[in-house]
Design a protein around this motif. Structure first.
Motif, PDB file in Angstrom:
ATOM      1  N   PHE A 119       8.696 -13.597  -7.927  1.00 40.93           N
ATOM      2  CA  PHE A 119       8.067 -12.196  -8.160  1.00 40.93           C
ATOM      3  C   PHE A 119       7.626 -12.026  -6.746  1.00 40.93           C
ATOM      4  O   PHE A 119       7.105 -12.489  -5.778  1.00 40.93           O
ATOM      5  N   VAL A 120       7.675 -10.333  -6.514  1.00 43.81           N
ATOM      6  CA  VAL A 120       7.231 -10.036  -5.291  1.00 43.81           C
ATOM      7  C   VAL A 120       5.863  -9.255  -5.563  1.00 43.81           C
ATOM      8  O   VAL A 120       5.386  -8.319  -6.298  1.00 43.81           O
ATOM      9  N   ASP A 121       5.008  -9.559  -4.728  1.00 40.31           N
ATOM     10  CA  ASP A 121       3.515  -8.998  -4.898  1.00 40.31           C
ATOM     11  C   ASP A 121       3.352  -7.736  -4.269  1.00 40.31           C
ATOM     12  O   ASP A 121       3.637  -7.303  -3.113  1.00 40.31           O
ATOM     13  N   GLY A 122       3.311  -6.602  -5.154  1.00 36.86           N
ATOM     14  CA  GLY A 122       3.457  -5.304  -4.715  1.00 36.86           C
ATOM     15  C   GLY A 122       2.591  -4.441  -5.738  1.00 36.86           C
ATOM     16  O   GLY A 122       2.632  -4.812  -6.791  1.00 36.86           O
ATOM     17  N   ARG A 123       2.470  -3.081  -5.307  1.00 34.38           N
ATOM     18  CA  ARG A 123       2.003  -2.206  -6.329  1.00 34.38           C
ATOM     19  C   ARG A 123       2.910  -1.220  -6.871  1.00 34.38           C
ATOM     20  O   ARG A 123       3.688  -0.682  -5.795  1.00 34.38           O
ATOM     21  N   THR A 124       2.962  -0.937  -7.858  1.00 34.92           N
ATOM     22  CA  THR A 124       3.709   0.052  -8.613  1.00 34.92           C
ATOM     23  C   THR A 124       3.048   1.407  -8.907  1.00 34.92           C
ATOM     24  O   THR A 124       1.901   1.279  -9.330  1.00 34.92           O
ATOM     25  N   ILE A 125       3.636   2.629  -8.389  1.00 33.80           N
ATOM     26  CA  ILE A 125       3.023   3.880  -8.762  1.00 33.80           C
ATOM     27  C   ILE A 125       3.891   4.395  -9.575  1.00 33.80           C
ATOM     28  O   ILE A 125       5.010   5.017  -9.052  1.00 33.80           O
ATOM     29  N   ASP A 223       8.806   4.816  -8.361  1.00 38.42           N
ATOM     30  CA  ASP A 223       8.315   3.834  -9.447  1.00 38.42           C
ATOM     31  C   ASP A 223       9.485   2.610  -9.616  1.00 38.42           C
ATOM     32  O   ASP A 223       9.358   1.563 -10.284  1.00 38.42           O
ATOM     33  N   ASN A 224      10.649   2.723  -8.815  1.00 37.11           N
ATOM     34  CA  ASN A 224      11.576   1.662  -8.534  1.00 37.11           C
ATOM     35  C   ASN A 224      11.183   1.013  -7.297  1.00 37.11           C
ATOM     36  O   ASN A 224      12.310   0.398  -6.878  1.00 37.11           O
ATOM     37  N   THR A 225      10.265   1.254  -6.783  1.00 36.98           N
ATOM     38  CA  THR A 225       9.708   0.307  -5.589  1.00 36.98           C
ATOM     39  C   THR A 225       8.579  -0.508  -5.806  1.00 36.98           C
ATOM     40  O   THR A 225       7.537   0.042  -6.869  1.00 36.98           O
ATOM     41  N   ALA A 269      11.252  17.641 -15.858  1.00 35.00           N
ATOM     42  CA  ALA A 269      11.791  16.860 -17.142  1.00 35.00           C
ATOM     43  C   ALA A 269      11.771  15.528 -17.201  1.00 35.00           C
ATOM     44  O   ALA A 269      11.832  14.824 -17.954  1.00 35.00           O
ATOM     45  N   LEU A 270      11.421  14.971 -15.949  1.00 38.63           N
ATOM     46  CA  LEU A 270      11.159  13.455 -15.867  1.00 38.63           C
ATOM     47  C   LEU A 270       9.974  13.227 -16.724  1.00 38.63           C
ATOM     48  O   LEU A 270      10.225  11.941 -17.171  1.00 38.63           O
ATOM     49  N   ASP A 271       9.044  13.739 -16.768  1.00 37.74           N
ATOM     50  CA  ASP A 271       7.812  13.716 -17.491  1.00 37.74           C
ATOM     51  C   ASP A 271       8.358  13.196 -19.031  1.00 37.74           C
ATOM     52  O   ASP A 271       8.034  12.370 -19.654  1.00 37.74           O
ATOM     53  N   LEU A 272       9.268  14.002 -19.376  1.00 35.54           N
ATOM     54  CA  LEU A 272       9.506  13.790 -20.868  1.00 35.54           C
ATOM     55  C   LEU A 272      10.396  12.574 -20.973  1.00 35.54           C
ATOM     56  O   LEU A 272      10.540  11.799 -21.934  1.00 35.54           O
ATOM     57  N   VAL A 273      11.257  12.252 -19.957  1.00 35.32           N
ATOM     58  CA  VAL A 273      12.142  10.966 -19.947  1.00 35.32           C
ATOM     59  C   VAL A 273      11.146   9.747 -20.031  1.00 35.32           C
ATOM     60  O   VAL A 273      11.636   8.780 -20.774  1.00 35.32           O
ATOM     61  N   LEU A 274      10.227   9.883 -19.183  1.00 34.85           N
ATOM     62  CA  LEU A 274       9.472   8.667 -19.033  1.00 34.85           C
ATOM     63  C   LEU A 274       8.251   8.603 -20.258  1.00 34.85           C
ATOM     64  O   LEU A 274       7.795   7.577 -20.267  1.00 34.85           O
ATOM     65  N   GLY A 275       7.887   9.724 -20.656  1.00 32.92           N
ATOM     66  CA  GLY A 275       6.998   9.640 -21.716  1.00 32.92           C
ATOM     67  C   GLY A 275       5.523   9.929 -21.187  1.00 32.92           C
ATOM     68  O   GLY A 275       4.653   9.835 -21.927  1.00 32.92           O
ATOM     69  N   GLU A 276       5.398  10.384 -19.988  1.00 34.06           N
ATOM     70  CA  GLU A 276       3.989  10.593 -19.485  1.00 34.06           C
ATOM     71  C   GLU A 276       4.322  11.251 -18.196  1.00 34.06           C
ATOM     72  O   GLU A 276       5.089  11.206 -17.535  1.00 34.06           O
ATOM     73  N   PRO A 277       2.963  11.990 -17.679  1.00 36.17           N
ATOM     74  CA  PRO A 277       3.121  12.698 -16.318  1.00 36.17           C
ATOM     75  C   PRO A 277       3.245  11.709 -15.496  1.00 36.17           C
ATOM     76  O   PRO A 277       2.561  10.705 -15.098  1.00 36.17           O
ATOM     77  N   SER A 278       4.421  11.605 -14.570  1.00 31.07           N
ATOM     78  CA  SER A 278       4.873  10.785 -13.835  1.00 31.07           C
ATOM     79  C   SER A 278       4.252  10.982 -12.282  1.00 31.07           C
ATOM     80  O   SER A 278       4.205  12.253 -12.009  1.00 31.07           O
ATOM     81  N   ALA A 279       4.398   9.902 -11.471  1.00 27.94           N
ATOM     82  CA  ALA A 279       3.915  10.184 -10.202  1.00 27.94           C
ATOM     83  C   ALA A 279       4.982  11.000  -9.427  1.00 27.94           C
ATOM     84  O   ALA A 279       4.644  11.858  -8.538  1.00 27.94           O
ATOM     85  N   TRP A 280       6.099  10.905  -9.617  1.00 28.46           N
ATOM     86  CA  TRP A 280       7.157  11.418  -9.053  1.00 28.46           C
ATOM     87  C   TRP A 280       7.252  12.992  -9.117  1.00 28.46           C
ATOM     88  O   TRP A 280       8.020  13.644  -8.229  1.00 28.46           O
TER      89      TRP A 280
END
Length: 356
Positions: A119-125, A223-225, A269-280
């Motif tokens: 497990f790596v301690d880090g923050r997901t955005i 969000d993949n970091t 369209a990434l928001d639709l793929v993720l199902g929410e307003p995404s950070a990216w």
């Protein structure tokens, strides 16, 4: 892709299954003091991701388990073994990855292959709400860290780290076109097949000039970091990448495609793929051209055939969205966020056609 917690595939691991996982970990040298608990955490849309906790350990040690969904799988889309092998190879480089623990490719323990890392301690955005907590100056350092880490990945000699056979070095774009065209045949919605076929055929007729070869993450964005934040100069906060995760689409290929994919994810369209307003997709972040420039400034490869690679990226994301929708319609997933992915397919295919 981030999962909706509570999907049908995200059921808790049984006591027997956790005991089998603990046994494989112990055989690999993990120091376990007692039984494991498992909690589903944010991970990939296609792979399930659990945090494992040693219930008897006083130091709260933890690991991460990745496994495919139990139903609705598509070929080559849930390759935890691939993730494990590339992160194991990158452990000796400057690219930050979770330390590998064990890979179990046999299906006797969980009925599916699985991999465990530390497990790596880090923050997901991930969401727009997550991004709101970052000041503009901090966000600038996040973008710089992301682009710098991707450039560092592309500078790794894949042969020297033992990934010579991880993928064929040449003809990457043509292979990607064939792969995602094949995936569409499995998961595509028939009314949109003419659009997908048109884009796929135009991409297949394009000559991509591959001038560099390296390790391609295939799914790179914020969000993949996992991010870490430190006090910076002048009292500000500086970000660094603590670990790059979600390597299931990684291979050896053209790094330009990796940069293009990062930029394609800026599409709304990434928001639709993720199902929410995404950070990216936030307008607080640089647009695709500015991101590409930041990558170049960080020492990345020359972005040859840029528009064609962007079109290929839109095609890839459209097929990924179609795959999520396919599993949703098949009843393999349910819950918040999965029902909107199908709406992203057409605008992404059209964006690709505009670029090509």
């Amino acid at each position: 892709m981030s999962p909706a917690v509570g999907s049908a595939d995200a059921s808790a691991l049984s006591t027997e299954e956790l005991a089998a996982v603990a046994d494989r970990m112990a055989r690999a040298g993990a120091d376990l003091a007692g039984p494991l608990s498992a909690r589903l955490i944010a991970g990939g849309r296609s792979n399930l991701t659990y945090r494992l906790q040693d219930l008897a350990a006083e130091d709260g040690r933890a690991w991460v388990l990745r496994m495919p969904p139990r139903r609705g799988r598509t070929p080559s889309a849930h390759d935890v073994a691939r993730e494990f092998r590339v992160t194991s190879a990158l452990a000796s480089t400057v690219v930050p990855v979770p330390p590998a623990v064990v890979l179990c490719e046999e299906e006797t323990a969980l009925g599916l292959p699985f991999a465990v890392t530390e497990f790596v301690d880090g923050r997901t955005i991930q969401s727009r709400r997550d991004l709101e907590s970052l000041e503009d100056g901090t966000l600038d350092t996040v973008v710089g860290a992301l682009c710098g880490t991707l450039a560092a990945l592309h500078s790794v000699d894949h042969v020297a780290v033992g990934l010579e056979r991880f993928g064929r070095p040449d003809g990457y774009a043509a292979r990607q076109v064939r792969r995602w065209s094949g995936q569409w045949e499995i998961v595509g919605d028939p009314p949109l097949t003419p659009l997908a076929t048109e884009l796929g055929q135009k991409l297949a007729a394009t000559t991509f000039r591959q001038q560099s070869t390296g390790i391609v993450h295939g799914d790179y964005r914020i969000d993949n970091t996992l991010l870490a934040f430190d006090d910076g100069a002048g009292g500000g906060v500086a970000a660094r990448v603590a670990a790059v995760v979600d390597w299931e689409l990684s291979t050896i290929g053209d790094p330009v495609a990796d940069v293009a994919m990062m930029c394609v994810y800026r599409h709304s369209a990434l928001d639709l793929v993720l199902g929410e307003p995404s950070a990216w997709t936030s307008d607080r972040l640089p647009d695709a051209d500015a991101l590409a420039a930041a990558y170049g400034s960080a020492g990345g490869v020359e972005l040859v055939d840029w528009d064609a690679h962007l079109a290929l990226g839109y095609f890839k994301l459209a097929v990924i969205a179609a795959g999520i929708d396919h599993r949703y319609r098949a009843g393999a997933t349910h819950g918040e966020g999965f029902d909107s992915a199908g709406q992203a397919v057409e605008p992404l295919l059209r964006a690709g056609l505009q670029r090509i």
